[in-house]
Design a protein around this motif. Sequence first.
Motif, mmCIF file in Angstrom:
data_model
loop_
_atom_site.group_PDB
_atom_site.id
_atom_site.type_symbol
_atom_site.label_atom_id
_atom_site.label_comp_id
_atom_site.label_asym_id
_atom_site.label_seq_id
_atom_site.Cartn_x
_atom_site.Cartn_y
_atom_site.Cartn_z
ATOM 1 N N GLY A 169 0.815 -1.224 0.000
ATOM 2 C CA GLY A 169 0.000 0.000 0.000
ATOM 3 C C GLY A 169 0.842 1.265 0.000
ATOM 4 N N GLY A 170 1.959 1.220 0.733
ATOM 5 C CA GLY A 170 2.762 2.434 0.916
ATOM 6 C C GLY A 170 3.382 2.992 -0.360
ATOM 7 N N PRO A 171 4.122 2.160 -1.137
ATOM 8 C CA PRO A 171 4.856 2.731 -2.280
ATOM 9 C C PRO A 171 3.981 3.493 -3.288
ATOM 10 N N PRO A 172 2.842 2.930 -3.752
ATOM 11 C CA PRO A 172 2.071 3.730 -4.722
ATOM 12 C C PRO A 172 1.506 5.015 -4.115
ATOM 13 N N LEU A 173 1.141 4.983 -2.847
ATOM 14 C CA LEU A 173 0.612 6.201 -2.214
ATOM 15 C C LEU A 173 1.696 7.262 -2.088
ATOM 16 N N ARG A 174 2.890 6.825 -1.721
ATOM 17 C CA ARG A 174 3.993 7.787 -1.529
ATOM 18 C C ARG A 174 4.421 8.430 -2.844
ATOM 19 N N LYS A 175 4.275 7.649 -3.913
ATOM 20 C CA LYS A 175 4.685 8.159 -5.220
ATOM 21 C C LYS A 175 3.754 9.280 -5.701
ATOM 22 N N MET A 176 2.511 9.220 -5.282
ATOM 23 C CA MET A 176 1.537 10.223 -5.745
ATOM 24 C C MET A 176 1.872 11.586 -5.161
ATOM 25 N N THR A 177 1.536 12.632 -5.901
ATOM 26 C CA THR A 177 1.695 13.996 -5.374
ATOM 27 C C THR A 177 0.462 14.320 -4.515
ATOM 28 N N PHE A 178 0.543 15.421 -3.773
ATOM 29 C CA PHE A 178 -0.639 15.823 -2.984
ATOM 30 C C PHE A 178 -1.860 16.054 -3.880
ATOM 31 N N GLU B 177 -2.589 14.605 -6.634
ATOM 32 C CA GLU B 177 -3.099 13.295 -7.073
ATOM 33 C C GLU B 177 -3.837 12.586 -5.940
ATOM 34 N N ARG B 178 -3.259 12.669 -4.745
ATOM 35 C CA ARG B 178 -3.942 12.026 -3.597
ATOM 36 C C ARG B 178 -5.277 12.716 -3.332
ATOM 37 N N GLY B 179 -5.275 14.038 -3.471
ATOM 38 C CA GLY B 179 -6.514 14.791 -3.236
ATOM 39 C C GLY B 179 -7.595 14.398 -4.237
ATOM 40 N N ASN C 194 -10.586 16.845 3.223
ATOM 41 C CA ASN C 194 -9.165 16.522 3.086
ATOM 42 C C ASN C 194 -8.734 16.570 1.623
ATOM 43 N N ALA C 195 -9.657 16.171 0.736
ATOM 44 C CA ALA C 195 -9.346 16.239 -0.697
ATOM 45 C C ALA C 195 -9.024 17.689 -1.083
ATOM 46 N N SER C 196 -9.728 18.630 -0.478
ATOM 47 C CA SER C 196 -9.510 20.040 -0.812
ATOM 48 C C SER C 196 -8.141 20.538 -0.367
ATOM 49 N N LEU C 197 -7.517 19.828 0.544
ATOM 50 C CA LEU C 197 -6.180 20.249 0.993
ATOM 51 C C LEU C 197 -5.154 20.150 -0.124
ATOM 52 N N ARG C 198 -5.523 19.478 -1.213
ATOM 53 C CA ARG C 198 -4.560 19.337 -2.323
ATOM 54 C C ARG C 198 -4.111 20.693 -2.842
ATOM 55 N N ARG C 199 -4.905 21.714 -2.585
ATOM 56 C CA ARG C 199 -4.521 23.048 -3.060
ATOM 57 C C ARG C 199 -3.592 23.755 -2.067
ATOM 58 N N ALA C 200 -3.436 23.142 -0.895
ATOM 59 C CA ALA C 200 -2.669 23.843 0.149
ATOM 60 C C ALA C 200 -1.356 23.151 0.498
ATOM 61 N N ALA D 123 -8.772 9.482 5.776
ATOM 62 C CA ALA D 123 -8.653 10.548 4.775
ATOM 63 C C ALA D 123 -7.323 11.270 4.975
ATOM 64 N N VAL D 124 -6.965 11.447 6.235
ATOM 65 C CA VAL D 124 -5.751 12.197 6.558
ATOM 66 C C VAL D 124 -4.504 11.385 6.222
ATOM 67 N N ASN D 125 -4.482 10.098 6.615
ATOM 68 C CA ASN D 125 -3.258 9.348 6.331
ATOM 69 C C ASN D 125 -3.100 9.084 4.835
ATOM 70 N N TRP D 126 -4.224 8.920 4.123
ATOM 71 C CA TRP D 126 -4.100 8.737 2.659
ATOM 72 C C TRP D 126 -3.588 10.012 2.022
ATOM 73 N N MET D 127 -4.079 11.143 2.502
ATOM 74 C CA MET D 127 -3.606 12.422 1.954
ATOM 75 C C MET D 127 -2.096 12.547 2.159
#
Length: 691
Positions: free
Chosen positions: A54-63, A65-67, A112-118, A170-174
């Motif tokens: 689970g970790g590697p693909p999530l870490r590769k994403m930018t904020f 993308e995660r958002g 949390n998805a909206s945090l992608r802008r911040a 939501a927070v840890n995925w972000m």
Amino acid sequence: MKQMQLQNYIAGQWVAGTGTQTELTDAITGELIATTSSGGLDFGAMLKYGRETGGPPLRKMTFPERGRMLKALAMYLMERKEEFYQVSYRTGATKADSWVDIEGGIGNVFANASLRRALGNMPFYVDGEAIRTSKNGSFIGHHIMVPKEGVAVHINAFNFPIWGMLEKCAVNWMAGVPAVVKPATVTSYLTEAMVKAIIESKILPEGALQLIVGSAGDLLDHVESQDVVTFTGSASTGRKLKVHPRIIAESVPFNMEADSLNSIVLAPDAVPGTPEFDLFVKEVGREMTLKCGQRCTGVRRIMVPERLVEDVQQAISKRLAGTVIGDPRAEGVRMGSLVGMAQREEVRANLNELLKGSELVYGDPKSVEVTGADAKKGAFMGPILLRNDKPWKNLQSHEVEAFGPVSTLMPYKDLDDAIALSKLGKGSLVATIATNDEQAAQQFVWGAASHHGRMLVLNRDMAKENTGHGSPLATLVHGGPGRAGGGEEMGGKRGVMHYLQRTAIQGSPSMITALTQQYQQGARYHITEKHPFRLHYEELHIGDTLITEKHLVTLQNIEDFAELSGDKFYAHMDANSLEGTVFTGRVAHGYFILSRAAGLFVDPPKGPVLLNYGIEECRFLKPVYPGSTIQVKFTCREKLDQEKRPKTEDSPKGADVARGIVKWLVDVVDETGETVALATILTMVRKLDQN
Ligand code: NAP
């Protein structure tokens, strides 16, 4: 009929636990819903799978993308929300209670998805500003925050089976971290229903979410230093887990949210007949009955001025008397049941403790009239109001939490006394004061904030939009000191930080620019062949720079700018008024310097720059006098991707253009080469690729 057995989701498989099964029953009818167990699961393998798959693909994403992933998930879950409501009724929750759990939980994912802008454009976050650590500026420091390489292990309480999971995940995925969720067993059937939907959606990368439905077994024996454990539940369990040898040996961050004896205070000005008195009574009534009082933030202690105790008791009792209790699906029912019989026994036991120091003034703990249900089969309990006339002597009210519809009314002498009483809770999630007196609000909030995670001031001005004493919001921190666990979660960006490692980085400005992907003052730059305003978003690089023409600042400039702007501050206009100031002559307006700088760096014809978006920081660092010459070094500081708005019914062609935000460092220097003004401006820049 074959009995339903809940399933754990581990390493990409749905697995039924072996061994002794726990029976889960409908809180309203007592019917068996399912059995469950986590027996036979290899928790070590589960955590390893989370970390490695689970970790590697999530870490590769930018904020961003995660958002976007979270937004897609929230939209998907919203579409399926009805199924969860149907299951939620079985936990004893009304539609309104379930709304908090289901749509409140999904709302948290949206927030949390909206945090992608911040959070920037990268997989990691750049924290704060660079720090100059050398005289000549060739050696600087900064901070980056990268995703932890472990798993977020969430051990949750029974009262919000969905919100409890989503507000944390939501927070840890972000942040780029996978989760293992262990809901409280008694209501785990609702969590399981939602996890099934999430897994079916395939929106998250595999391994980003695993589920344990049953006991936690030896789960904590397998945590490692990159993991984070969160616990929501009773203080007694929390304290036990917090000192787990593995948590200590591996220095695993442990966030605890535990019981809390939250208070609500009626200020002296809020006498009967004022809107604040009515709002106070309404808030108490709502807090006592919502979710049948099973809210960690619920009001447990009601503090009122001595002379108003009788009035308040009558008003609250009258309000509670109108509560229709029963099957949440039945017409007119406003209050459901506790989640199960065992929980009701626990509430009754704690109520008996409370009764050692208080008298019962409203309600009957042993019997309750219900609508649309059989009172004997469901875990029903009506609201109970207690009164403790000696709150400094009978301390049970400040120590015992009955996790149900139970609150205690108590008198206070003056606001200082109310503050001290609120602190007897030894740390709470939230406190509310009903007052229209700003001084009373100051006294209470400034005096009691040290013991509270959140404070609400209730008055007529905010009443219509008030989200309530009991509702934590995704954008504000949730948690509290002392008895409340000493933890802190949510709070927008702040929550995400708990899953990131903050690392100080040191090096030359060029090196720190490379590491942060943000241009740092003093770093190497690149003068572009074309004016930067002629470059599209994709063609711009961090460090791309324009060195402008020069401009000689004149007294006429100052006169003209004063006339045009109307700013005739003495330092610009009156040479005789400067004694005792830092100025040696009439000084140019800082805003003129910045405006003239724009005149130097802007390239006028229509091009990829769509608009000027604003100024982020601006400092005027050195006075500029007539006769000085200014020049601008204009550098691409940071790039933030933006999403193209999808086509809608209103704009079927998709009125939007593909673009990004470009931040520019505007460094205005004078003829000595010293910086006189420094600002970061934002422009919206069109992309070459419009698809
Ligand atoms: P609990 O008995 O402490 O259980 C909480 C969680 O811990 C459950 O998932 C439980 O699993 C698990 N657990 C119990 N013993 C464990 C162990 N030895 N090892 C690992 N996990 C273990 O609390 P609860 O009765 O579910 O929840 C009610 C309490 O939670 C109330 O006191 C309430 O104030 C508090 N609460 C606080 C917040 C907050 O945000 N501060 C929010 C909600 C609730 P099992 O169900 O399988 O036993």
